[in-house]
Scaffold this motif. Sequence first.
Motif, PDB file in Angstrom:
ATOM      1  N   VAL A   8      -3.395  -5.781  -9.885  1.00 59.05           N
ATOM      2  CA  VAL A   8      -3.373  -5.171 -11.205  1.00 59.05           C
ATOM      3  C   VAL A   8      -1.915  -4.881 -11.553  1.00 59.05           C
ATOM      4  O   VAL A   8      -1.227  -4.179 -10.797  1.00 59.05           O
ATOM      5  CB  VAL A   8      -4.199  -3.862 -11.240  1.00 59.05           C
ATOM      6  N   ARG A  35      -4.853  -9.286 -13.058  1.00 53.70           N
ATOM      7  CA  ARG A  35      -4.937  -8.903 -14.470  1.00 53.70           C
ATOM      8  C   ARG A  35      -3.793  -7.994 -14.862  1.00 53.70           C
ATOM      9  O   ARG A  35      -3.180  -7.354 -14.018  1.00 53.70           O
ATOM     10  CB  ARG A  35      -6.264  -8.227 -14.802  1.00 53.70           C
ATOM     11  N   HIS A  95      -7.221  -7.982  -5.094  1.00 59.86           N
ATOM     12  CA  HIS A  95      -7.115  -7.628  -6.507  1.00 59.86           C
ATOM     13  C   HIS A  95      -5.662  -7.282  -6.790  1.00 59.86           C
ATOM     14  O   HIS A  95      -5.074  -6.474  -6.066  1.00 59.86           O
ATOM     15  CB  HIS A  95      -7.973  -6.396  -6.834  1.00 59.86           C
TER      16      HIS A  95
END
Length: 119
Positions: A5, A43, A3
């Motif tokens: 971020v 993201r 992930h």
Amino acid sequence: MPHLVVEYSANLPHFPEAETLTELNTALCAHPEVQDEADLKTRFVVADSFEIGTAPAHRGFVHAQLRLLSGRTPEAKKDLSQRIAAVLRERTPRPQGVMVQLSVEVVDMDRGSYAKERL
């Protein structure tokens, strides 16, 4: 897993998010630690409310956190961090008169407690 971020302060207008997401994913998927490109979730999060130090006027930030399952070598983590920093250094807006701080952090996720499914 992994992930990524990327948080940035709202005083960095016109951040080219779509292009930057593509470049970040391309840079990370080229690394041998990312074995399945479909596992990478990237993201952006805009911080509308923020302060930097005690004199926050004319300061901004970009902070990236890459979360990986534990077990990577320090060298692999450093290379991943540098890949992220290189893309963000190139793509981050630099408004006139704003000092922008860029940081990248690689965080280990506990393999024993991580759960993931493809639905």
